[in-house]
Design a protein around this motif. Structure first.
Motif, short mmCIF file in Angstrom:
data_model
loop_
_atom_site.label_atom_id
_atom_site.label_comp_id
_atom_site.label_asym_id
_atom_site.label_seq_id
_atom_site.Cartn_x
_atom_site.Cartn_y
_atom_site.Cartn_z
N LEU A 18 8.61 -67.19 -5.86
CA LEU A 18 7.43 -66.95 -6.69
C LEU A 18 6.17 -67.21 -5.88
CD1 LEU A 18 6.30 -66.49 -9.66
CD2 LEU A 18 6.26 -68.98 -9.83
N ARG A 19 5.31 -66.22 -5.83
CA ARG A 19 4.01 -66.42 -5.18
C ARG A 19 3.03 -66.89 -6.24
NH1 ARG A 19 -0.17 -62.03 -2.64
NH2 ARG A 19 -1.66 -63.56 -1.87
N MET A 20 2.30 -67.94 -5.89
CA MET A 20 1.31 -68.48 -6.82
C MET A 20 -0.02 -68.67 -6.12
SD MET A 20 1.31 -71.87 -9.09
CE MET A 20 0.06 -72.01 -10.34
N ASP A 60 -2.65 -70.68 -1.99
CA ASP A 60 -1.77 -69.50 -2.08
C ASP A 60 -0.43 -69.97 -1.55
OD1 ASP A 60 -0.45 -67.05 -1.92
OD2 ASP A 60 -2.22 -65.98 -1.19
N HIS A 79 -5.88 -68.78 -11.70
CA HIS A 79 -4.49 -68.76 -11.26
C HIS A 79 -3.87 -67.37 -11.46
CE1 HIS A 79 -4.43 -69.56 -15.57
NE2 HIS A 79 -3.22 -69.01 -15.60
N PHE A 122 0.39 -65.60 -10.69
CA PHE A 122 1.71 -65.75 -10.08
C PHE A 122 2.49 -64.46 -10.25
CE2 PHE A 122 1.23 -68.30 -13.93
CZ PHE A 122 2.04 -67.64 -14.83
#
Length: 190
Positions: free
Chosen positions: A133-135, A141, A158, A160
């Motif tokens: 998961l990219r957040m 980052d 934010h 994700f």
């Protein structure tokens, strides 16, 4: 079922339990210290039951207090909800009640999206079940792997989504009013 409905059923239940045990009002009065007239009014619904009256009756009949009150049966606790698809993501609601703390299982398909950070009131926790998961959170980052968790104030910008390497599946707990979850764990035994 309302409180009045529950209370209305106590009297007939008291009479039924007493008669099933073949106990007279006089004998029950002697065992509990409650007058015959009070017991009779309880059974007929002319007197509201109180804890002071029900506890000795439960002890005399040797039954749990719940049996006298007739607490409602607990329904099936499983949450059966239909998945929702929004913006290509699939959400499975894991909570039934609207408002308050909400839980979701989320599946984001493989794909590279351009982050569009947003803000709103609340507090959120994400736990990655599978994939990466990219957040983006404020200036951060980060990429989270299965088993990792983040918590954050949703007033911070934010976003994700998938890293583009494959789908990602995660759990989301969201408190719209900024509720904070309190988790207690037992200490490890040595």
């Amino acid at each position: 079922m309302t409180t009045d409905d529950v209370l209305a059923e106590v009297g007939p239940r008291l009479r039924r339990i007493r008669k099933d045990r073949e106990v007279t009002l006089a004998a029950l009065s002697e065992a509990t210290g409650i007058s015959v007239s009070t017991l009779s009014r309880l059974e007929s619904g002319l007197r509201k039951p109180s804890l002071e009256l029900l506890l000795p009756i439960a002890q005399a009949h040797q039954v749990p207090l719940d049996e006298l009150i007739g607490t409602p049966a607990v329904g099936d606790p499983r949450v059966r909800s239909k998945p929702l698809v929004r913006h290509g993501r699939t959400y499975w609601p894991l909570t039934r009640q609207p408002g308050g703390l909400q839980a979701y299982k989320v599946l984001v398909p493989q794909g590279r999206e351009e982050p569009e950070p947003r803000t709103h009131e609340g507090y959120e926790w994400l736990y990655v079940l599978a994939g990466r998961l990219r957040m983006v959170l404020g200036e951060h980052d980060v990429v989270l792997a299965a088993g990792e968790v983040v918590e954050f104030d949703t007033r911070v910008p934010h976003w994700f989504g998938s890293t583009g390497e494959g789908p990602v599946e995660f759990l989301s707990l969201f408190g719209p009013q900024g509720e904070r979850m309190h988790v207690r764990a037992q200490p490890r035994r040595s």
